[in-house]
Each structure stands twice: as structure tokens, then as C-alpha cells.
Enzyme design. Structure first.
Site, PDB file in Angstrom:
ATOM      1  N   LYS A 210      37.045  38.106  54.596  1.00 36.29           N
ATOM      2  CA  LYS A 210      37.559  38.944  55.680  1.00 36.29           C
ATOM      3  C   LYS A 210      36.837  40.295  55.678  1.00 36.29           C
ATOM      4  O   LYS A 210      36.353  40.759  56.694  1.00 36.29           O
ATOM      5  CB  LYS A 210      39.067  39.128  55.501  1.00 36.29           C
ATOM      6  N   GLU A 216      33.617  39.141  43.998  1.00 36.43           N
ATOM      7  CA  GLU A 216      33.392  37.749  43.589  1.00 36.43           C
ATOM      8  C   GLU A 216      32.565  37.006  44.637  1.00 36.43           C
ATOM      9  O   GLU A 216      31.593  36.312  44.325  1.00 36.43           O
ATOM     10  CB  GLU A 216      34.736  37.011  43.421  1.00 36.43           C
ATOM     11  N   GLY A 271      44.489  37.582  55.085  1.00 38.46           N
ATOM     12  CA  GLY A 271      43.687  36.581  54.370  1.00 38.46           C
ATOM     13  C   GLY A 271      44.488  35.333  54.037  1.00 38.46           C
ATOM     14  O   GLY A 271      44.031  34.204  54.234  1.00 38.46           O
ATOM     15  N   ARG A 272      45.708  35.510  53.549  1.00 42.01           N
ATOM     16  CA  ARG A 272      46.509  34.349  53.128  1.00 42.01           C
ATOM     17  C   ARG A 272      47.138  33.615  54.304  1.00 42.01           C
ATOM     18  O   ARG A 272      47.838  32.622  54.111  1.00 42.01           O
ATOM     19  CB  ARG A 272      47.564  34.790  52.111  1.00 42.01           C
ATOM     20  N   GLU A 357      51.705  36.986  46.879  1.00 41.58           N
ATOM     21  CA  GLU A 357      50.952  38.160  47.328  1.00 41.58           C
ATOM     22  C   GLU A 357      51.682  38.823  48.503  1.00 41.58           C
ATOM     23  O   GLU A 357      51.612  40.030  48.684  1.00 41.58           O
ATOM     24  CB  GLU A 357      49.522  37.768  47.722  1.00 41.58           C
ATOM     25  N   HIS A 388      56.346  14.083  33.847  1.00 43.30           N
ATOM     26  CA  HIS A 388      55.995  13.796  32.451  1.00 43.30           C
ATOM     27  C   HIS A 388      55.486  15.047  31.750  1.00 43.30           C
ATOM     28  O   HIS A 388      54.834  14.967  30.718  1.00 43.30           O
ATOM     29  CB  HIS A 388      54.944  12.683  32.409  1.00 43.30           C
ATOM     30  N   LYS A 508      40.678  45.820  40.473  1.00 44.83           N
ATOM     31  CA  LYS A 508      39.318  45.805  41.037  1.00 44.83           C
ATOM     32  C   LYS A 508      38.582  47.088  40.677  1.00 44.83           C
ATOM     33  O   LYS A 508      37.414  47.076  40.296  1.00 44.83           O
ATOM     34  CB  LYS A 508      39.376  45.701  42.564  1.00 44.83           C
TER      35      LYS A 508
HETATM   36  O1  F6P Z   1      42.260  40.863  46.469  1.00 45.41           O
HETATM   37  C1  F6P Z   1      43.166  40.205  47.256  1.00 45.41           C
HETATM   38  C2  F6P Z   1      42.534  39.783  48.537  1.00 45.41           C
HETATM   39  O2  F6P Z   1      42.337  40.874  49.362  1.00 45.41           O
HETATM   40  C3  F6P Z   1      43.345  38.709  49.233  1.00 45.41           C
HETATM   41  O3  F6P Z   1      44.386  39.219  49.953  1.00 45.41           O
HETATM   42  C4  F6P Z   1      42.297  38.038  50.039  1.00 45.41           C
HETATM   43  O4  F6P Z   1      42.718  36.785  50.493  1.00 45.41           O
HETATM   44  C5  F6P Z   1      41.178  37.971  49.038  1.00 45.41           C
HETATM   45  O5  F6P Z   1      41.269  39.179  48.315  1.00 45.41           O
HETATM   46  C6  F6P Z   1      39.806  37.807  49.605  1.00 45.41           C
HETATM   47  O6  F6P Z   1      39.465  38.864  50.453  1.00 45.41           O
HETATM   48  P1  F6P Z   1      38.247  38.739  51.447  1.00 45.41           P
HETATM   49  O7  F6P Z   1      38.529  37.611  52.377  1.00 45.41           O
HETATM   50  O8  F6P Z   1      38.176  40.061  52.153  1.00 45.41           O
HETATM   51  O9  F6P Z   1      37.015  38.483  50.631  1.00 45.41           O
END
Ligand code: F6P
Length: 546
Positions: A210, A216, A271-272, A357, A388, A508
Site C-alpha cells: 500500500k 520487508e 491493508g488488512r 491489528e 490431535h 520498525k
Molecule cells: O506494519 C503493519 C502494516 O502497515 C499492515 O497494516 C500492512 O498490511 C502491512 O504493514 C504492509 O503494509 P504495506 O502494504 O504498506 O507494505
């Protein structure tokens, strides 16, 4: 929507529920079912093709009435209307919350800042459809002219969990000539394993973020570019092997992806809550545009039900209220989600982000600390595997663990007796949890006295059962929307902002600070607490000794 009212615990419905909980706390599901033989049919509901059995909950009709009163006293109706009309209900970020616009029909009109957002949604869906068809048909080729055979989604959180969950859930409908992989973790192992054995000339990366600033995702995307160019040896190959999904065109082009290859979404999509936006591009490539649209129709059907059904017959409202009953009045701290369908294997992980979240907050919308519990820990594994492993604790442990069981009437892989056995286990577990096994029954069966306490099942463990006719794209859409709206209901009643996530920011910032300190050129003594310093030093020593 009315301004902040009395704190939630001061509402008369809240107080009445607290009193009611102490009155009926000991009431057993056995007696509730004995007293009302119709309970199983009465406490059930159908919406958007899903069937919900909520009879095995520790509730009476009065509990439900009081919970509905709590929803009313919390202005839930006004909150729902505010979301659907595009009001800026994400108060800390001053944003609308409009994932419902992602599945609105072309004829709908939803305005943000005076602008109808629906035409933009459909324009992106149409572009996605055209692109997905080109990849699926082989018309979109890699740089050397070879067909794309592998699609690798790079993203994390909502930019990974949704598409990864949905690609697996709908694998039955997927083009099996294409392989789909997902890279999320900054751990290089994730990238290395996901790309093992893939030919760069046949691989398309869908970089989903987003913000397009997530450490990452950008790290993995850079590694992907290096991996690709090491084989294809020409920067021009990037245009054929990378597409982006983002709200941030400037960062996408700074990364080196042509914005002609970017699929847009908007800051009013959390995002979620984004699996049905362009973030679902890999899914659309997998199942094709028309099945993707069937999924959107399922979302929309649940949206319409949520928006219009009275609270006492409203599936997301009921699920939300039942969760609040256990969390705030009966002391539950966790909630298990147990899909009895292997294709829904990733659904609990997806819900963890959606629920935790969103509602893992401890201050209300006005910034006041809340004096009640908010989101429980959400967890789960598919049945029957969980039986199990951890079901022992749910049956005989000391904690109250409300459960959602999810199953399908029809299997997509009907193999001999498998499906009947799977569903028999689902039904049996809800029965065993609710009704248990009495000491007197064990004694009557001749179980020795010393074993009776160990083999007694107290029962009275609550569960919901959600049945899908069959795991179709439409049913999945309805199921996801059901939980999205459940989260919304709970956030409204807890008076928290379900749409920000400040709690992930500190880690972060600290990681950015620590990363350069791991290098041998960094100052000898890191500037942190003694524990963090010792860990950094140990890591450095190990690294320099290799
Ligand atoms: O760090 C949390 C978050 O902002 C989530 O809410 C989001 O889904 C994820 O990181 C990834 O963010 P982006 O889509 O901006 O890379």
C-alpha cells in the site's frame, strides 16, 4: 453519529450485561437445550449463502436482547451508515474506510470528499482483468518471449495474508499451469525457498505494498530484481517481469517499476481489508476475472445483509456481539477459528491480522484508556488436525475458549468416505464441547472411580458453526466480509478506531536504528539497554568469528 457518549462500562446495557453474566454464569448448555428443544433451529440464521448456527452459545434470549441493546446504545447503526457513506471514521488518520466500495456494483455511487469512487474501482478491476487474461492466455510473455509460468507475490501483512489465503482457498479454481508463490518475510530464506527451481524468464513478480515503503517488501523486491537481472542481463527486463500494486505511484516509479505496470488502490482501503482490491491481482491471475467477480458478488451480498438486516438477524452483528459477550462479560481471552476445510488452512492467520491489528487497542477514539477488554487473541488450525494437538485444552483445560467452526456441506475433492468423516468430526466436536460427558455417565459405563475425574468433560464450551454449501469464490467473499464486518461491529462497541495500527510502528523504528549497529564498523558499545546491547554484541562476535 453522536459525539462520544458515556464510557461503555457506564451504559445501562453494559451494566445489565455484567449483572446478567453473574446470574447465568453457571447455566449449562445442557439445560438450555433441554428447556428449549427448538433451540437449534431457532438460534440459526442464513445470509449471503452462509448458514450460522449459534445455538451452542452460553446465551439466553435475554442475553441477546441485552447485547442488541448494547449495540444500539453504542450507536452501531450510525457507525455502519457512516462507513457506507464514506465518512472519515478512521479518526487518527482522517481517512474514510471504504473496503465496501471495492465490491460495489458499477451502478453504485459512494463519495469521498465529494468524488464518486466507484468508477475508479471498476476502472482498476477492468485493467486487472485485461492483464490477468493476458498472463493466463500467454499473450503477456517474459523478456525473452517465454510464457509466464510462475507468479510470485511479494508483500507482507495485508499485502500478503489476503492473497495468500485466498489463492489457497480457491486453488480448486486456479489455472494449474501457473504456480503461485508468496514471499513476505525479510528473512532471506523466504525468498530463496519461494524462488527455488524457478526460471526467471518465466517468472512474474507482483510487488504489493500500500505504502511502497515497507522494509520487508522493498528488500525482497530488490532481491527479486537482482535475481531476475542476473539471468536476463538487461534492465529492460524489469518491465516484463515486475508489476506493482500500490497507492503510492511516486515510490513505485522510484523503485524502477513503470507506473504503466502499476495497479492502483486508495488510502481508504486498509491493508488488512484489501484482498478484494488490486492486492488480489495474483488471485485474479490464478482464478480468472470472472471468478474474481463472483467473489466480489459474495462480498457484496454480505455487505448488503450487514447494512440492512435488523441487528437480531444480522450475522456479522451477532458474531461481533457474541465475541463481546465472552470477552467482556465471561472473561475469555482467546478465540479459536477452526476451519474444517484444508483449502481454508490459512484463514486463521488471515483473521489474526484482521481482528488483532484492527481491535488490539487500549485507548478509545478520544484517546482515553479503556476499562474493558478489547480483541482476544485469535488463533486456530484446520480440523481435524487441531483435534490431535490443542483440542485437549479446549475440552478440559482451565480456560474458556469460544470457537468458530467453519465447514462445507460439499467437498471439492470427494474421495470415498473423507468428507463425511471430516464433517462428522466437526459436528462431534461442537457437541462434545457443548454437552461434555458427566461423571455419572462414566460411572454407569463402569469407568473406575480413580479415572472418572480425568475422563469427565465439563462441557459448556461455546461455539458457532458456519456452514458453506461449497467453497466457491462467492462463498469465500461472503465469509471474508462476514469477519470484516464482525471486526467493525466490535470496534464500534468498544469505541476504538479499528482502522489504524500505530502499535506496529515502534518496532520498525528501532529495527532501522539497530540494523547499522550490527556491522563491524559500528561503535563498539551499542547505546541501548544492557540486554539489547549484549544480544547485539553476541551477534557481532558470532558474525566476525565465522
Ligand atoms: O506494519 C503493519 C502494516 O502497515 C499492515 O497494516 C500492512 O498490511 C502491512 O504493514 C504492509 O503494509 P504495506 O502494504 O504498506 O507494505
Amino acid at each position: 453519529m453522536k459525539a462520544q457518549r458515556a464510557r461503555r462500562t457506564e451504559l445501562s446495557a453494559w451494566r445489565a450485561l455484567a449483572e446478567h453474566a453473574s446470574e447465568i454464569g453457571g447455566l449449562h448448555l445442557r439445560s438450555l437445550f433441554t428447556e428449549d428443544p427448538e433451540r437449534g433451529e431457532r438460534l440459526s440464521l442464513e445470509a449471503a449463502g452462509l448458514y450460522l448456527d449459534y445455538a451452542k452459545n452460553r446465551i439466553t434470549d435475554r442475553t441477546l436482547r441485552l447485547l442488541v441493546q448494547l449495540a444500539e446504545a453504542s450507536d452501531l447503526r450510525a457507525h455502519i451508515d457512516a462507513m457506507f457513506r464514506g465518512a472519515k471514521i478512521n479518526v487518527t488518520e482522517q481517512r474514510a474506510v471504504l473496503h465496501v466500495a471495492l465490491r460495489a456494483p458499477r451502478s453504485a455511487s459512494i463519495r469521498v470528499d465529494g468524488r464518486d469512487v466507484v468508477p475508479g474501482v471498476h476502472a482498476v478491476l477492468d485493467r486487472m482483468a485485461a492483464f490477468a487474461e493476458r498472463v493466463r492466455s500467454g499473450d503477456w510473455t517474459g523478456y525473452t518471449g517465454r510464457h509466464i509460468r510462475n507468479v510470485v507475490n511479494i508483500g507482507i501483512g495485508g499485502s500478503d495474508l489476503g492473497p495468500a489465503m485466498a489463492c489457497e482457498a480457491l486453488a480448486h479454481y486456479s489455472d494449474r499451469d501457473l504456480a503461485f508463490r508468496f514471499v513476505s518475510n525479510v528473512d532471506g530464506t523466504d525468498f530463496a525457498e519461494a524462488t527455488r527451481g524457478l526460471d526467471p524468464a518465466e517468472t512474474l513478480f507482483v510487488v504489493c505494498s500500500k505504502t511502497f515503503t515497507t522494509l520487508e517488501t522493498l528488500t525482497n523486491a530488490r532481491t527479486a530484481r537482482t535475481w531476475c537481472l542476473a539471468a536476463l542481463e538487461d534492465d529492460a527486463a524489469v518491465a516484463k517481469h515486475f508489476v506493482a500494486v500500490s497507492t503510492n505511484a511516486a515510490e513505485v516509479s522510484r523503485f524502477g517499476i513503470d507506473t504503466a505496470n502499476m495497479f492502483e488502490f486508495w488510502d481508504w482501503v486498509g491493508g488488512r481489508f484489501s484482498v478484494d482490491s488490486a492486492i488480489g491481482l495474483a488471485l485474479m491471475i490464478a482464478i480468472g476475472p470472472s471468478r474474481f467477480r463472483e467473489m466480489l458478488a459474495g462480498f457484496y451480498a454480505m455487505d448488503e445483509h450487514f447494512r440492512s438486516a435488523p441487528f437480531e438477524r444480522n450475522m456479522p452483528v451477532l458474531l461481533g456481539l457474541l465475541g463481546i459477550w465472552y470477552t467482556d462479560f465471561l472473561g475469555a481471552r482467546t478465540h479459536a477459528v477452526l476451519p474444517y476445510d484444508q483449502y481454508l488452512r490459512r484463514f486463521p492467520a488471515y483473521l489474526q491480522q484482521l481482528e488483532m491489528e484492527s481491535n488490539g487497542k487500549s485507548v478509545d477514539r478520544a484517546g482515553q484508556r479503556v476499562d474493558y477488554a478489547t480483541a482476544p487473541v485469535v488463533w486456530g488450525q484446520p480440523g481435524t488436525n487441531g483435534q490431535h494437538a490443542f483440542f485437549q485444552l479446549i475440552h478440559q483445560g482451565t480456560q474458556l475458549v469460544p470457537c468458530d467452526f467453519i465447514g462445507c456441506c460439499e467437498s471439492l475433492n470427494p474421495l470415498g468416505p473423507h468428507h463425511d468423516l471430516l464433517m462428522a468430526n466437526l459436528f462431534a466436536q461442537t457437541q462434545a464441547l457443548a454437552f461434555g460427558r458427566l461423571a455419572s455417565e462414566l460411572r454407569a459405563e463402569g469407568v473406575p472411580d480413580t479415572q472418572v475425574p480425568h475422563r469427565t468433560f465439563p462441557g459448556n464450551h461455546p461455539s458457532n458453526t458456519i456452514l458453506l454449501p461449497r467453497l466457491t469464490p462467492e462463498a469465500l467473499g461472503a465469509l471474508v466480509a462476514l469477519y470484516e464486518h464482525k471486526v467493525f461491529v466490535q470496534g464500534a462497541i468498544w469505541n476504538i478506531n479499528s482502522f489504524d495500527q500505530w502499535g506496529v510502528e515502534l518496532g520498525k523504528i528501532l529495527a532501522q536504528r539497530i540494523a547499522p549497529e550490527l556491522s563491524s564498523e559500528a561503535a563498539p558499545e551499542p547505546p541501548h539497554d544492557s540486554s539489547t546491547n549484549a544480544l547485539i554484541q553476541r551477534f557481532r562476535r558470532h558474525r566476525s568469528g565465522r
